[in-house]
Each structure stands twice: as structure tokens, then as C-alpha cells.
Design a protein around this motif. Structure first.
Motif, mmCIF file in Angstrom:
data_model
loop_
_atom_site.group_PDB
_atom_site.id
_atom_site.type_symbol
_atom_site.label_atom_id
_atom_site.label_comp_id
_atom_site.label_asym_id
_atom_site.label_seq_id
_atom_site.Cartn_x
_atom_site.Cartn_y
_atom_site.Cartn_z
ATOM 1 N N CYS A 1 0.829 -1.207 0.000
ATOM 2 C CA CYS A 1 0.000 0.000 0.000
ATOM 3 C C CYS A 1 0.864 1.258 0.000
ATOM 4 C CB CYS A 1 -0.922 0.004 1.222
ATOM 5 S SG CYS A 1 -2.263 -1.199 1.142
ATOM 6 N N PRO B 1 -5.488 -0.906 1.975
ATOM 7 C CA PRO B 1 -5.750 -2.351 1.902
ATOM 8 C C PRO B 1 -6.994 -2.749 1.104
ATOM 9 C CG PRO B 1 -4.908 -1.824 4.066
ATOM 10 C CD PRO B 1 -5.088 -0.507 3.349
ATOM 11 N N PRO B 2 -8.137 -2.059 1.237
ATOM 12 C CA PRO B 2 -9.297 -2.479 0.435
ATOM 13 C C PRO B 2 -9.028 -2.493 -1.070
ATOM 14 C CG PRO B 2 -10.004 -1.000 2.176
ATOM 15 C CD PRO B 2 -8.500 -0.990 2.186
ATOM 16 N N GLU C 1 -7.704 -5.970 -2.061
ATOM 17 C CA GLU C 1 -8.404 -7.162 -1.575
ATOM 18 C C GLU C 1 -8.469 -8.261 -2.639
ATOM 19 O OE1 GLU C 1 -12.283 -8.351 1.110
ATOM 20 O OE2 GLU C 1 -12.116 -6.330 0.283
ATOM 21 N N TRP D 1 -5.355 -10.665 7.025
ATOM 22 C CA TRP D 1 -6.092 -9.550 6.419
ATOM 23 C C TRP D 1 -6.571 -8.567 7.488
ATOM 24 C CZ3 TRP D 1 -6.190 -7.053 2.229
ATOM 25 C CH2 TRP D 1 -7.258 -6.228 1.876
ATOM 26 N N SER D 2 -7.072 -9.099 8.608
ATOM 27 C CA SER D 2 -7.503 -8.231 9.707
ATOM 28 C C SER D 2 -6.323 -7.447 10.269
ATOM 29 C CB SER D 2 -8.159 -9.066 10.817
ATOM 30 O OG SER D 2 -9.344 -9.688 10.358
ATOM 31 N N LYS E 1 -5.311 -4.509 8.044
ATOM 32 C CA LYS E 1 -6.197 -3.352 8.174
ATOM 33 C C LYS E 1 -5.934 -2.593 9.477
ATOM 34 C CE LYS E 1 -9.949 -5.766 7.328
ATOM 35 N NZ LYS E 1 -11.368 -6.113 7.101
ATOM 36 N N TRP F 1 -2.642 -0.683 9.087
ATOM 37 C CA TRP F 1 -2.839 0.478 8.221
ATOM 38 C C TRP F 1 -3.486 1.622 9.000
ATOM 39 C CZ3 TRP F 1 -0.657 2.053 4.062
ATOM 40 C CH2 TRP F 1 -1.229 3.072 3.290
ATOM 41 N N ARG F 2 -4.443 1.293 9.835
ATOM 42 C CA ARG F 2 -5.102 2.319 10.661
ATOM 43 C C ARG F 2 -4.145 2.910 11.692
ATOM 44 N NH1 ARG F 2 -11.018 3.288 10.617
ATOM 45 N NH2 ARG F 2 -11.772 1.942 8.940
#
Length: 242
Positions: free
Chosen positions: A141, A148-149, A152, A203-204, A207, A210-211
Motif C-alpha cells: 500500500c 488495503p481495500p 483485496e 487480512w484483519s 487493516k 494500516w489504521r
């Protein structure tokens, strides 16, 4: 999106130095895995994992050449960033540096006579997916200037190929049925780890990381705790069964 050549501009965050020169393409990754495999003696645990990981990376390269991915550039960057994490961990350890905790069980027990090749390979997958995959998504990213989205679809497609990695490990390294019937502890170990759950967790984690990128101390604490938890699972997977 940015081009694949840009991936060499950033060294991945995390413990230990990066590989001497970051790989810049899947072909480069494949060459490095082949070199690593040639250096691993027979029965080496890292070699057992490297063998099957190399085969799947070659399959991903073939899929890319055949146009099997919608966004070829994004998939290439994700795959190279992902593999770079593994190559960095092994290279760091070979130079006497501290590898991530998730890789330490495999590195410490890589020549243990009581651990079977399939255990080494699954421990490698556990470390690579449980810890490295989320970081590779964040690396990608940052390189491509996306979130991330946006990745996907590429994540899911690469994840499908990782399923082939697990299947290949079980086909090539699984003991025969007679041996498995006797080795009850091995049977238990082989059925207690799930690649799908590891993928979902990665994946979780991506995310969350990234936050948390605006709060580096929290992001690093989260990474360290994930690293330690994945390392603990790796130690269970490497329980001697002979």
C-alpha cells in the motif's frame, strides 16, 4: 499505480536489516530462493519450506505471465514484498542478526532429527502468513499509494495460491498412512493449524496496521505481539514426533 521497479525504494519496517539488495521482480525472488535452496543441506527445515514456497512462487509467476491476475503490477508488488519478508528473515539470521520471533522456532529447530519435513514446512507457512503477509500488504500500500481495500482482490488471489502451497506440502511431505496411524501426535499437529484462519487473521492485521500507521509506537507494539503469538504457534508445530 506505481510501477514494480519502485519497490526497491523502501526497505520493509521491522526487526533486523533488509536483504542486501531488495528483490525487484518475481524472477529475482525465484532466483534467490533457488540459491537459498542450493545452500540448504538435506534434511534442513528451512530447505523443506523453501522447496515448496519456490514451487508456488513459480506458479504465481506463470499465472502473471498468462494474464491470470486483473492487476498484474499490484499482484507483482505484493508477491515480491511478501517474499522479501521471508528472504530478509533468513538472511538476517544467517548473518547472526535477530530474526522476527515467528521465524525463530524454524531457524532454531531446522536440523532437529525428531521433527519431520512437513512440520518444518507448516511452521514456515505459519510464520510467513501469520506475521509477514499483513506487513507485506502494508508495504505494498505504501509503495503503490493505495489502501488495503484496494488490494483485496489481489490478496484473495494470492491467498488461493497459498492454498496450493499447503496442499503441495501435504502431498509431498505427508508421511504414509501407516506411519500416520502410529504417529498420533503428528496427526494432531497437522490438523490443528488452519491456513484459512491464518489468511483471515493476516487480512484483519493488515487493516489494523494500516489504521495505526499514524501512531508508529502502537503499530510496532501490535506487530510485536502478533510476531510473538505466531512464534508460539510455530513452536507447537515443531514438537518432535519421532
Amino acid at each position: 499505480m506505481a510501477q514494480l521497479e519502485q519497490i526497491a525504494d523502501e526497505a520493509p519496517p521491522g526487526p533486523g536489516p533488509a536483504v542486501e539488495t531488495a528483490p525487484t521482480s518475481i524472477a529475482d525472488v525465484i532466483a534467490r530462493m533457488r540459491d537459498l535452496g542450493a545452500l540448504c543441506p538435506e534434511g534442513d527445515g528451512v530447505g523443506a519450506f523453501n522447496q515448496v514456497y519456490l514451487a508456488v512462487t513459480e506458479a504465481i509467476g506463470g499465472e502473471l505471465d498468462a494474464g491470470g491476475f486483473t492487476d498484474r503490477a499490484a499482484t507483482s508488488v505484493l508477491d515480491v514484498r511478501f517474499a522479501e519478508r521471508y528472504l530478509t528473515a533468513i538472511g538476517t539470521a544467517e548473518r547472526g542478526g535477530p530474526a522476527p520471533e515467528c521465524w525463530r522456532p524454524l531457524l532454531q529447530f531446522r536440523r532437529h532429527p525428531g521433527v519431520r519435513p512437513i512440520q518444518f514446512a507448516l511452521a514456515g507457512i505459519n510464520a510467513h502468513i501469520g506475521h509477514d503477509l499483513a506487513l507485506a500488504v502494508v508495504d505494498t500500500c505504501r509503495t503503490l499509494g493505495c489502501a488495503p481495500p484496494d488490494l483485496e482482490d489481489e490478496f484473495e488471489r494470492v491467498g488461493d495460491l497459498l492454498v496450493l502451497l499447503e496442499e503441495r506440502i501435504r502431498e509431498e511431505l505427508m508421511p504414509g498412512p501407516d506411519l500416520l496411524e502410529v504417529a498420533d501426535p503428528l496427526t494432531h499437529l497437522l490438523t490443528s493449524w488452519s491456513l484459512q484462519r491464518a489468511r483471515d487473521g493476516a487480512w484483519s492485521a493488515a487493516k489494523v496496521l494500516w489504521r495505526l500507521r499514524a501512531v508508529p509506537p502502537l503499530a510496532e507494539e501490535f506487530r510485536q505481539r502478533t510476531d510473538a503469538a505466531v512464534g508460539l504457534v510455530g513452536r507447537f508445530l515443531l514438537t518432535p514426533c519421532r
